[in-house]
Each structure stands twice: as C-alpha cells, then as structure tokens.
Scaffold this motif. Structure first.
Motif, PDB file in Angstrom:
ATOM      1  N   VAL A  36     -11.579  -0.548   8.606  1.00 56.61           N
ATOM      2  CA  VAL A  36     -12.450   0.451   7.975  1.00 56.61           C
ATOM      3  C   VAL A  36     -11.618   1.688   7.644  1.00 56.61           C
ATOM      4  N   TRP A  37     -10.925   2.193   8.657  1.00 53.26           N
ATOM      5  CA  TRP A  37      -9.971   3.262   8.413  1.00 53.26           C
ATOM      6  C   TRP A  37      -8.628   2.585   8.161  1.00 53.26           C
ATOM      7  N   ASP A  38      -8.264   2.501   6.908  1.00 53.07           N
ATOM      8  CA  ASP A  38      -6.974   1.923   6.559  1.00 53.07           C
ATOM      9  C   ASP A  38      -5.886   2.652   7.340  1.00 53.07           C
TER      10      ASP A  38
ATOM     11  N   ARG B  97       0.830  -1.212   0.000  1.00 52.36           N
ATOM     12  CA  ARG B  97       0.000   0.000   0.000  1.00 52.36           C
ATOM     13  C   ARG B  97       0.864   1.263   0.000  1.00 52.36           C
TER      14      ARG B  97
ATOM     15  N   LEU C 115      -8.931  10.020   0.807  1.00 53.52           N
ATOM     16  CA  LEU C 115      -9.042   8.971  -0.210  1.00 53.52           C
ATOM     17  C   LEU C 115     -10.092   7.919   0.133  1.00 53.52           C
ATOM     18  N   ASP C 116     -10.827   7.554  -0.884  1.00 54.56           N
ATOM     19  CA  ASP C 116     -11.847   6.506  -0.806  1.00 54.56           C
ATOM     20  C   ASP C 116     -11.140   5.169  -1.032  1.00 54.56           C
ATOM     21  N   LEU C 117     -10.487   4.666   0.010  1.00 55.09           N
ATOM     22  CA  LEU C 117      -9.726   3.426  -0.115  1.00 55.09           C
ATOM     23  C   LEU C 117     -10.646   2.217   0.073  1.00 55.09           C
ATOM     24  N   ALA C 118     -10.205   1.115  -0.483  1.00 53.23           N
ATOM     25  CA  ALA C 118     -11.030  -0.095  -0.479  1.00 53.23           C
ATOM     26  C   ALA C 118     -11.081  -0.709   0.911  1.00 53.23           C
ATOM     27  N   TYR C 119     -12.296  -0.989   1.367  1.00 55.33           N
ATOM     28  CA  TYR C 119     -12.456  -1.641   2.660  1.00 55.33           C
ATOM     29  C   TYR C 119     -13.407  -2.821   2.607  1.00 55.33           C
ATOM     30  N   ALA C 120     -12.945  -3.921   3.118  1.00 50.30           N
ATOM     31  CA  ALA C 120     -13.757  -5.062   3.549  1.00 50.30           C
ATOM     32  C   ALA C 120     -12.853  -5.769   4.555  1.00 50.30           C
ATOM     33  N   PRO C 121     -13.449  -6.486   5.511  1.00 53.04           N
ATOM     34  CA  PRO C 121     -12.625  -7.035   6.604  1.00 53.04           C
ATOM     35  C   PRO C 121     -11.401  -7.841   6.170  1.00 53.04           C
ATOM     36  N   PRO C 122     -11.456  -8.608   5.056  1.00 55.81           N
ATOM     37  CA  PRO C 122     -10.248  -9.361   4.700  1.00 55.81           C
ATOM     38  C   PRO C 122      -9.144  -8.502   4.088  1.00 55.81           C
ATOM     39  N   PHE C 123      -9.365  -7.195   3.926  1.00 57.72           N
ATOM     40  CA  PHE C 123      -8.405  -6.364   3.201  1.00 57.72           C
ATOM     41  C   PHE C 123      -7.787  -5.245   4.021  1.00 57.72           C
ATOM     42  N   SER C 124      -8.531  -4.714   4.977  1.00 59.93           N
ATOM     43  CA  SER C 124      -7.996  -3.623   5.796  1.00 59.93           C
ATOM     44  C   SER C 124      -8.970  -3.347   6.932  1.00 59.93           C
TER      45      SER C 124
END
Lengths: 449, 449
Positions: free
Chosen positions: B431-433, B400, B420-429
């Motif tokens: 909520v607030w990266d 990242r 930035l509208d960063l990608a969030y779902a539990p397996p990826f980051s």
C-alpha cells in the motif's frame, strides 16, 4: 484529549497509530463493527483465488497488538449514533449486546464503503455474495465447495480480479456487465477491449451490455442469473456493481456531504462539524489534475487520509494535498494501469485533449522476456499540459504509470516527460522507454495538431 | 546542405535519421569505421550469455535500409582527419583502401568510446578481449569454445553483466576488481555488497582489492591472470576496466574538451568549433542535480544527444537539457538502479546530505511473489531537496527508480515524493510503496536532523 475512531481498517487504524505516535498523551479508542481490524481488503481476491493461503495472512495488526501500543481497540462494536454538540457517540456492543455512551474530543469517521446491492441481489439465496470485508471473503470461500459455475456481476476492478480468482479455483466463470465494455471508467474503450480479450483468452465468458433481472434459486441456493439476454447458470454469484460511501454516521453528526455523495472534508480531513474528522473510502478527495472533488475509494488514499487525520486530531499539522487518479489492477497475465485523466474523461470535462497510442515492448525488443506494452498518453492541446496515461501489458511493466503520476503532481508538460532520464538496460526497457516514445509523439500533437 | 556523420551507432544514426526527417532536402552521409551500424551494444552480454540467439538480433537498421531512407551510409569507412576551416573530412576506405576528401556543411562527431586497455592487456595472446562492439562480441563467442574458466577484470556494469553471461555458458567465473567493492561509483558501499553477494550466491568468485600484474600465456593462448594476490587460472579474459571518450577527431578539428576529458558541447550539441557537433558517449552532458558537466556514457543519453544534434544540424532547434544520473543493471536475479547522487557522491560535492535505508517488499507482503527490496533515499538537510535513490531487488522492481528521476528533473523535494499518488494493488506493491516509506522517513531526517 480523547480521540475516538470509528472503523478499524485502513484509514481508521492509520489514524489511530499516527495520533498515538504524534501525541503519546492522547487517549485513543477504536470501535470496529466487524471482527477484525487492519486487514488488507485489496488482498481478498488473492486468498479466494488461492494465491494467498489464508485470510489471516491479510491481517497486519491485531487488537491485542494495538492495545500493546496503548490504543484501545474494540471489535464487534458499532457506533450507532453521535451527538456532536455533547461530543459523545453511542456504541453498540454487538457481542454482549447493550449500548453505552462514549465521550470524545476528536472523532474520526472512517466507516468506509458499503457494497451496492441492487434490488435483485437482496435475497436469502445461498451462494450470493458481495466482497467487501473478511467476513465476505470467508463466506465466498465456504461457497466454493461444490460450486462449478460462477457469475460475476460487474466488471470493475473487483469483478475482474474475482474472475481470475474463481477461474483459478476451477470454476466456469461468466462476467456480466451492464456497460458496453469491462473496466468501467478506468480506461478508454480500446484499452477496455484489451482487458476483455485477456479474460476471454483464459476462457472467461464476458457478456457486456447485459442487465441482471433476477436470481433463480432452487432449495434455497442460487442456480441461475436471469438477464435481459436470457438465463446464465450459476451456483456462485458475486455482486460487484459498485460501492457507496458509508455516510450515515457523518450525516447523523450533521457533517456536509459533497456532490459526489461522499463526505466533504478539507485538506486536514476535517468535516464541516467542529471536532469531527472523516477519512478513507467514505470521503472525498481533491483531484489535483482537475481541481475537482472526487470520490475514488482506494487503499493508498485511505491510508494517507487516515494518517493526516491522525496527526491533526492529535494536535499536529498535516495536510492531504490530493490524488491524481492513479489506479492499477491485474487480471490473469495482464496488468492495466492509469493515472490522471483518460481521453474520455478529459473530453467530458471540456478539455481540448489529445491522445496518442503507442505499442512497444517492455524490454529491449530482442530481449527474451520482452512482451508488448500498449500506452495511451493524453495531453492538452496548446498548453502542452500532461493529462494522463493508460497502460496495458505484462503486470510488472505497467507500474511505470507512477512516472506519469509524479509529473502530474508537479503539473508537468508532455515535453517534461520526454526529457526524463529514465533507466535503460535491455532487461528493463527499450532505449527509448515506451513512455518517452509516447511523449515524443504526443509532443507534436499538442503543439501543432 | 551536406551533413556528415562520423560513427553509425546510437548517436550517429539517431542524428542522421532525425536530420533527414527534419530536412528532407539535406544530404546526409554516415561513415562508420566498423562493419555494422545501429546495433544495441548494451545487448552484447545477452548474446554472449545465450539469452539472445544471435548478434544480428541486436541490429536495428542496416545500411541498405538507411540508404532507402536517403541516408548514404558507408561502413568500413574511417574518418581519419578533419579540416574545420575548409569544412572537409578525410575518409579512409578500410576495405578498398585509399582515402578521399569529403566536404561538409555540418559535421557530427559521434565516435563513442574506446575500451581502456591497461599496459598488461596489450597482448597478442588469444582469449583476451574487451567488449565494445559487435566485432568484440563475435570474438568472445568464438573464444567460448573449449573455454572452462573466465576472468573478468573490472566489476562495473559490463563486468557484472558478463559475469552472469559467462556463468550461464557453464564457465567458472572470477571477477577481479581493484577497488574495495563491485559496481564502482554507481552505488554506496552497503548496496555494492548486496550486488557482490548475488554474484557469490551463484558461485562467481569475486576478488576485490586485487590488481592485475600480467597475463600468463601458453602456446599463444592466455592461461592465467597474475594478480598482486597470486595467479588466477583463466582461458578467457574480459578486460572491462572502463572506457575513454574517443576524442581524437574532435581534437583534430580543434574542438575543446571538458574537464572530464570528453568533448565539451552546449545544449545544442555544438562543439567549440563552428559547424562541428558532437554527440554520444564521447561527449559531456549536464548533470541537472549538480549543475556540473559529467561524462556518463549510456545508451539513452547517446540517442538523445544524437537526436538533438540531428535536428540542429538540419536547421532546426532542439536542446538536450541534461541527465540526472540514472542507471540500472541486472546480474543474475538481482536488479540494481540508481539516480541522482549517492550519499558518497553528495558528500564528495560538499552537500549536507542524509540518507535513509528501507527494506520492504516489492509487492504486498502476503502476495506470493513478494521479494525483498532495499532502498536508500538521499536528500539535503534543511532544504529538503531530493538528491537521489539507490534500489536493489528483483529486476522488475527496481525500475521504480524512474519515479525519483522524474522528481529530480523537476527539482522536487523529499516531501513531494511522499505525496505521490503511486499505483497500488497487491500484485504491484505494498500500500505504501517502498519509495513512499523511504520518503516518509527521510522527510523527518532532512527537516529535523
């Protein structure tokens, strides 16, 4: 100054915390209809699938802890009415019963969404669920006992995540989707097909172009889903056909809804009614690529809106500039991500859009864990403006969607993407990261074509 | 039009391919001193460690294949001289012997770097190696037989990657580093320490602040490294103390070197001598954050420069706008990445820099594979300009870094990162990266102080 927040999950709790931090003198009260606050609803499929041991693990903050921070949180309290002239709300105590009137100076409506229940799903049959809150999660977990075959109606994020979850609990899983492919408007057709292939590879049956007609029960429990292509046996049914913004309270306050059907707000999260704010899944946001108002209910957006509302309600100045349409999900061993616009969406908006498809590996090709990654990059002919990207590959590899999101916020071009000094070493990417390869090819398309 | 390319690896082969593609009429000849072309030198540690089965796996293109594309590639041919006035080079055939003179219209010097060999390393002892090309890789693989303890001198990327590689071959590994910590100028001190801790956790002995005095041999084979803190037993020694741009040919052509000691080029990869281009690890590039010329030899930069040189030599118009200082590496189970400037570097440049350190998880905290990630984000007080980031965590999570690289290219602010509208779902980051959390905190620091 008294701030009242309706809804104690993502947007509501972000707002309450932020308001209190911004103005420690403000009195902050939160009313939550359900029994818990501040939980990660996005994590529900992972508890149901067994990856996360307990629903309680999803809870970030308890009412007690919030009270310790000077925020008066009342669970099982439903706000049933609002008088925006008098600046009061009517609160129903769902436990003790009885209603009371509570004054506010600033009101935040953070009521989220309701799961859509089509006519056929309005049933008393046991084993039929939607998935929206912890209570739904609890009910589904209870229904797992003795269940052998599940039907998931709707192949959006939640449906696809639930397909994996129920499959990993040992159930036979069928996904029914009315549309011709899975993953709805998130991806273009070819990328939807990759997602479907992953489901099928794991033995999930996917029936697209199929409509549900009714549920068939036996002794009060669901036994099958009757579709326009025949019956599908099911002792557990998840209805995941979409969500609708919960706007009742906002409408009661006289707040304007947008064309999307969600609550219209400005960048300060103010509704059209003085002193009334809205934030979270019930609200519209600005799509920075199209300049249009959209309703895309997602966790980060909800938290961000809540934060902005909280600061503003407490007398500060914050702004939510908008989103660029980023979304990501995992199903089985596949991650899928997108940001900006798909080719289909761009064409629908009348843009002169062009896309390139690149297949590469997510690490140097010779590196042992290298796996395929598929990228569709979309730009505007002539202007060279970057419009969006879709990625499908190993879960960890598709988070690079964020790089394109960053450029979309900056209104970057395809050429800007190609010039990026991205991180390279063999365990991390190819020398030319797949995003750069795609930008190179798309650069020629948008220029010449 | 005759284009002569000296050096057949990253920059050279990119240039040759690109030139030929841009101008199919151009005659393109490549002279490579070694026996192979177009190999991924960055992959050498992974062959030595056994992750990649064979050195041949690193070879992307063979001379035969290039000849099939109309590019005349000659391996074991060394260009020993140049007459920029007459536009000729002198070529030594290292196999057949004998030199000849070859004309050119455009000359590309893509001679890369040489590994630095300190006085003590200039030895005939067997078991002492540098790691620069396939031949070095082959020699190290041969030296593995019977070796039990390895000493790596120098704890830069290559040293750290080699520590893992040799450890996974079952050797006892000691890393010797003159500086007070590992990972050189790549990271600030606290992040260097995390890297060292990872090495030590796996049983690699790391001795910083230690200088090598001489090598001790027995029967023509190295047996120990004598340091200023005593001897270290070693039957395999990797000398990884740095690289030097190979500028001899450029100097012979009369081309100017920059203050970094590497070849000075403009954005078209032209040297100061008409018709002579340079590209790759031997050349300077522009650091877009500082505006200064730097010499940071890395794979993507080399390929990019080669590509630009190729287009321009063939009569086209391409430009290399520069880098932002992105780098990444893995050692054992840890990834480390950086882009822009570290706090130390920023202070060294006289910038009013401030950093925040954030520890978070790379996925939602409750998600089973969530692991710690450490981020140091650096910005400029007052202006709010984003200066750089350092990340240490699970390998997949530190890519990242590219998000910050994208914003650095766009001269973005700390506030831009936060939005930035960063990608969030539990397996990826979360909520607030973690990048957003860091941007939030740093935003307050750069604004207020």
């Amino acid at each position: 100054m008294r701030i009242v927040v309706v809804g104690g999950v993502a947007a509501g709790m972000s707002a309450a915390s932020r308001a209190r931090r911004h103005n420690p003198e403000a009195e902050v009260a939160v009313f939550e209809r359900g029994g818990e606050i501040s939980y990660g609803a996005c994590g529900l499929p992972y508890v149901i699938g067994g990856d996360v041991p307990d629903l309680g693990d999803l809870i970030a903050r308890t009412p007690e802890r919030m009270r310790g921070q000077g925020i008066d949180v009342r669970v099982r309290h439903e706000v049933t009415g609002v008088d925006a002239g008098a600046r009061t709300v009517t609160v129903l105590d769902r436990e003790a019963g009885g209603t009371r009137t509570e004054p506010y100076d600033r009101l935040l409506i953070a009521t989220g969404v309701n799961a859509v229940r089509p006519e056929w799903a309005r049933t008393d049959l046991r084993g039929v669920h939607v998935l929206r809150d912890l209570a739904d999660g609890r009910a589904i977990l209870a229904s797992l006992k003795g269940a052998t075959c599940a039907c998931i109606v709707g192949a959006g994020y939640i449906g696809l995540e639930m397909a994996e979850a129920l499959h990993s609990r040992g159930l036979r899983v069928t996904v029914l989707e009315k549309a011709p492919e899975v993953a709805g408007r998130m991806l273009d057709r070819a990328y939807q097909q990759r997602v479907r292939a992953e489901l099928e590879r794991h033995g999930v049956e996917v029936r697209c172009g199929t409509s549900v007609e009714e549920l068939v029960g036996e002794n009060g429990h669901v036994r099958a889903v009757q579709t326009d292509h025949g019956p599908v046996p099911a002792d557990l049914v998840i209805v995941a056909v979409g969500v609708k913004p919960n706007t009742a309270l906002a409408e009661a306050a006289g707040a304007r809804l947008g064309e999307t059907g969600a609550i219209a707000v400005n960048t300060r999260q103010e509704t059209s009614v003085d002193g009334v704010y809205a934030a979270g899944d019930n609200s519209e946001s600005l799509h920075c690529v199209t300049g249009q108002k959209v309703h895309i209910p997602l966790g980060l957006t909800a938290n961000r809106m809540g934060r902005v509302a909280g600061v503003n309600m407490a007398g500060g100045e914050a702004r939510f500039p908008g989103i660029v349409g980023t979304a990501i999900f995992k199903t089985f061993d596949l991650g899928a991500a997108r940001t900006g616009l798909t080719q289909t969406e761009a064409e629908g908006l009348g843009l002169d859009a062009v896309s390139v498809d690149v297949e590469s590996t997510d690490h140097a090709g010779y590196y042992p864990t290298a796996a395929p990654i598929f990228v569709r990059l979309t730009g505007e002919r002539g202007s060279g403006r970057l419009l969006g990207v879709q990625l499908v590959g190993q879960p960890a590899s598709v988070k690079r969607v964020d790089v394109v999101a960053a450029l979309l916020h900056q209104r970057g071009s395809v050429g800007d993407l190609f010039e990026l000094d991205l991180a390279y070493a063999p365990p991390f990417s190819s020398v030319w990261d797949v995003l750069l390869v795609a930008a190179d090819r798309l650069g020629r398309e948008v220029a010449g074509g």
